[in-house]
Design a protein around this motif. Structure first.
Motif, PDB file in Angstrom:
ATOM      1  N   ARG A 293       0.722  -1.477  -0.020  1.00  0.00           N
ATOM      2  CA  ARG A 293      -0.107  -0.064  -0.118  1.00  0.00           C
ATOM      3  C   ARG A 293       0.926   1.066  -0.117  1.00  0.00           C
ATOM      4  O   ARG A 293       0.319   2.278  -0.726  1.00  0.00           O
ATOM      5  CB  ARG A 293      -1.011   0.111   1.199  1.00  0.00           C
ATOM      6  CG  ARG A 293      -0.140   0.187   2.554  1.00  0.00           C
ATOM      7  CD  ARG A 293      -1.342   0.008   3.657  1.00  0.00           C
ATOM      8  NE  ARG A 293      -2.228  -1.037   3.366  1.00  0.00           N
ATOM      9  CZ  ARG A 293      -3.402  -1.249   4.072  1.00  0.00           C
ATOM     10  NH1 ARG A 293      -3.533  -0.197   5.264  1.00  0.00           N
ATOM     11  NH2 ARG A 293      -4.249  -2.136   3.964  1.00  0.00           N
ATOM     12  N   GLN A 294       1.780   1.137   0.499  1.00  0.00           N
ATOM     13  CA  GLN A 294       3.007   2.458   0.639  1.00  0.00           C
ATOM     14  C   GLN A 294       3.220   2.700  -0.788  1.00  0.00           C
ATOM     15  O   GLN A 294       3.681   3.902  -1.140  1.00  0.00           O
ATOM     16  CB  GLN A 294       4.038   2.434   1.472  1.00  0.00           C
ATOM     17  CG  GLN A 294       3.414   2.219   2.941  1.00  0.00           C
ATOM     18  CD  GLN A 294       2.468   3.364   3.522  1.00  0.00           C
ATOM     19  OE1 GLN A 294       2.661   4.667   3.148  1.00  0.00           O
ATOM     20  NE2 GLN A 294       1.486   3.131   4.148  1.00  0.00           N
ATOM     21  N   SER A 295       3.792   1.841  -1.670  1.00  0.00           N
ATOM     22  CA  SER A 295       4.291   2.141  -3.057  1.00  0.00           C
ATOM     23  C   SER A 295       3.379   1.906  -4.069  1.00  0.00           C
ATOM     24  O   SER A 295       3.819   1.996  -5.161  1.00  0.00           O
ATOM     25  CB  SER A 295       5.538   1.049  -3.018  1.00  0.00           C
ATOM     26  OG  SER A 295       5.208  -0.364  -2.963  1.00  0.00           O
ATOM     27  N   TYR A 314      -3.430   6.999  -3.822  1.00  0.00           N
ATOM     28  CA  TYR A 314      -2.582   6.650  -2.992  1.00  0.00           C
ATOM     29  C   TYR A 314      -2.849   6.381  -1.767  1.00  0.00           C
ATOM     30  O   TYR A 314      -3.957   6.978  -1.443  1.00  0.00           O
ATOM     31  CB  TYR A 314      -1.131   7.602  -3.111  1.00  0.00           C
ATOM     32  CG  TYR A 314      -1.492   8.702  -2.684  1.00  0.00           C
ATOM     33  CD1 TYR A 314      -1.506   9.068  -0.935  1.00  0.00           C
ATOM     34  CD2 TYR A 314      -1.877   9.960  -3.396  1.00  0.00           C
ATOM     35  CE1 TYR A 314      -1.733  10.175  -0.628  1.00  0.00           C
ATOM     36  CE2 TYR A 314      -2.202  11.041  -2.942  1.00  0.00           C
ATOM     37  CZ  TYR A 314      -1.930  11.393  -1.569  1.00  0.00           C
ATOM     38  OH  TYR A 314      -2.352  12.897  -1.198  1.00  0.00           O
ATOM     39  N   HIS A 315      -2.314   5.554  -0.719  1.00  0.00           N
ATOM     40  CA  HIS A 315      -2.877   5.284   0.505  1.00  0.00           C
ATOM     41  C   HIS A 315      -2.298   6.366   1.497  1.00  0.00           C
ATOM     42  O   HIS A 315      -1.020   6.622   1.466  1.00  0.00           O
ATOM     43  CB  HIS A 315      -2.194   4.005   0.971  1.00  0.00           C
ATOM     44  CG  HIS A 315      -2.742   3.605   2.131  1.00  0.00           C
ATOM     45  ND1 HIS A 315      -2.166   3.933   3.489  1.00  0.00           N
ATOM     46  CD2 HIS A 315      -4.301   3.005   2.397  1.00  0.00           C
ATOM     47  CE1 HIS A 315      -2.892   3.368   4.535  1.00  0.00           C
ATOM     48  NE2 HIS A 315      -4.072   2.923   4.069  1.00  0.00           N
ATOM     49  N   ASN A 317      -2.002   7.572   5.230  1.00  0.00           N
ATOM     50  CA  ASN A 317      -1.862   7.341   6.756  1.00  0.00           C
ATOM     51  C   ASN A 317      -3.022   8.142   7.572  1.00  0.00           C
ATOM     52  O   ASN A 317      -3.615   7.753   8.453  1.00  0.00           O
ATOM     53  CB  ASN A 317      -0.664   7.223   7.368  1.00  0.00           C
ATOM     54  CG  ASN A 317       0.163   6.083   6.774  1.00  0.00           C
ATOM     55  OD1 ASN A 317      -0.298   5.235   6.500  1.00  0.00           O
ATOM     56  ND2 ASN A 317       1.577   6.365   7.075  1.00  0.00           N
TER      57      ASN A 317
END
Length: 352
Positions: A293-295, A314-315, A317
């Motif tokens: 999820r981060q990339s 994008y994810h 936080n």
């Protein structure tokens, strides 16, 4: 092309190419493997024809093995003068290039064609930045896939599997034999006339009254939308300094990889013909979206063929969800799917 043209089916320049059997010919992705196609395919489970219907800059580029000269590895030239007696250059325009493959169930059939194609006397190098590469396990470098014919993507027709109904006999006078190129240019051979007529009728859409022309056009439009979306996303990241490469044929769960220094983004691209964002992810794509999820980036391109508009999701936080820099939030609805497999249990047949 009018029906009157059928008065002389040999007046239209035409050539037939034999290739391996695939569903989409847009790379080895989503389980679309290649079957048949000769010893090279048997060894590598890959054939250069795998990209024959992958558009690039509005054109398609096709490959079929032309054969080699005796006792050499040098490719044979295509006899352009057999296609058009007036041909005297290195290429010939205005040709119908017909693709033939052997079905897994047996029998050779027309799988599609390029109308208004250009045929080259000798193989050509892969065009520009087209996503046509083969990773040969016997070599370290990546090999570009060339072509021997090209044509407008708008005039390239790949038949759905159940529409591949023009049978090409393998035995008898004037058939393919063992060659991958077939000119079918002898007016005295009934088979040549019959096959040419069927192809021309198919191009007109009249070979099978029950054929769903609208569905076929929808499929080709979808392919053009997908290609335009890939181009738009590739251009966006390239202009921002990323090195972008396609992994569409690797079935990894995303389409592109964009690297900048030690940073690598996994980009799934979804093209849409209209202005609204509503896309579906395959189980593998959704799984990779969660795992990386981060990339991972989900890039949507709306109005892809008219006025491409890119959104990069994008994810976050902060949001604990997915969104874009323009403020759009992504709503994800999980759906249940099933794989259905029919197997012969050896028992009695089901009642009709």
């Amino acid at each position: 092309m009018s029906v009157d043209f059928l008065d002389d089916v040999f007046a239209k320049p035409m050539i037939f190419f034999r290739i391996g059997w695939m569903e989409r010919y847009r790379g080895l992705n989503a389980g679309d493997t290649i079957k048949g196609g000769g010893s090279f395919v048997e060894k590598h489970q890959f054939g250069f024809e795998a990209f024959n219907f992958l558009p690039f800059d509005g054109r398609v580029y096709g490959w079929a093995m032309p054969g080699t000269k005796p006792n050499t590895e040098e490719f044979r030239e295509i006899a352009l003068q057999r296609i058009d007696s007036g041909a005297n250059g290195d290429s010939l325009d205005g040709v119908v290039a017909v693709w033939i493959a052997t079905a897994p169930e047996g029998g050779a059939y027309v799988v599609g064609w390029y109308d208004d194609a250009t045929i080259y006397r000798s193989p050509q190098a892969s065009p520009g930045d087209a996503r046509r590469v083969f990773r040969n396990p016997d070599q370290e470098e990546v090999e570009s896939v060339g072509y021997i014919t090209s044509g407008p993507a708008s005039k390239a027709v790949l038949l759905l599997k159940d529409e591949r109904i023009i049978h090409i006999p393998r035995r008898g006078k004037g058939t393919f034999g063992q060659a991958n190129l077939w000119y079918a240019d002898d007016p005295e051979i009934p088979l040549h006339r019959e096959v040419r007529e069927k192809v021309l009728l198919a191009i007109q859409g009249t070979i099978n009254p029950r054929r769903n022309i609208g569905r076929t056009q929808d499929v080709h439009r979808k392919q053009r939308v997908e290609s335009a979306a890939i181009d738009a996303v590739t251009r966006y990241y390239t202009e921002n300094g990323y090195d972008v490469r396609s992994v569409e044929s690797d079935n990894v769960g995303w389409d592109l990889e964009a690297t900048l220094g030690d940073r690598m983004l996994r980009i799934e691209v979804k093209g849409l013909s209209g202005p609204d964002i509503a896309v579906e992810l395959t189980p593998n794509e959704y799984r990779m979206m969660q795992k990386h999820r981060q990339s991972y980036r989900l890039c949507t391109v709306t109005s892809a063929l008219d006025d491409p508009q890119l959104e990069v999701f994008y994810h976050s936080n902060e949001w604990n969800g997915w969104g874009s820099s323009s403020g759009l939030r992504l709503t994800i609805d999980e759906i249940i799917s099933a794989r259905c497999t029919g197997r012969n249990t050896g028992g009695e047949s089901c009642p009709a």
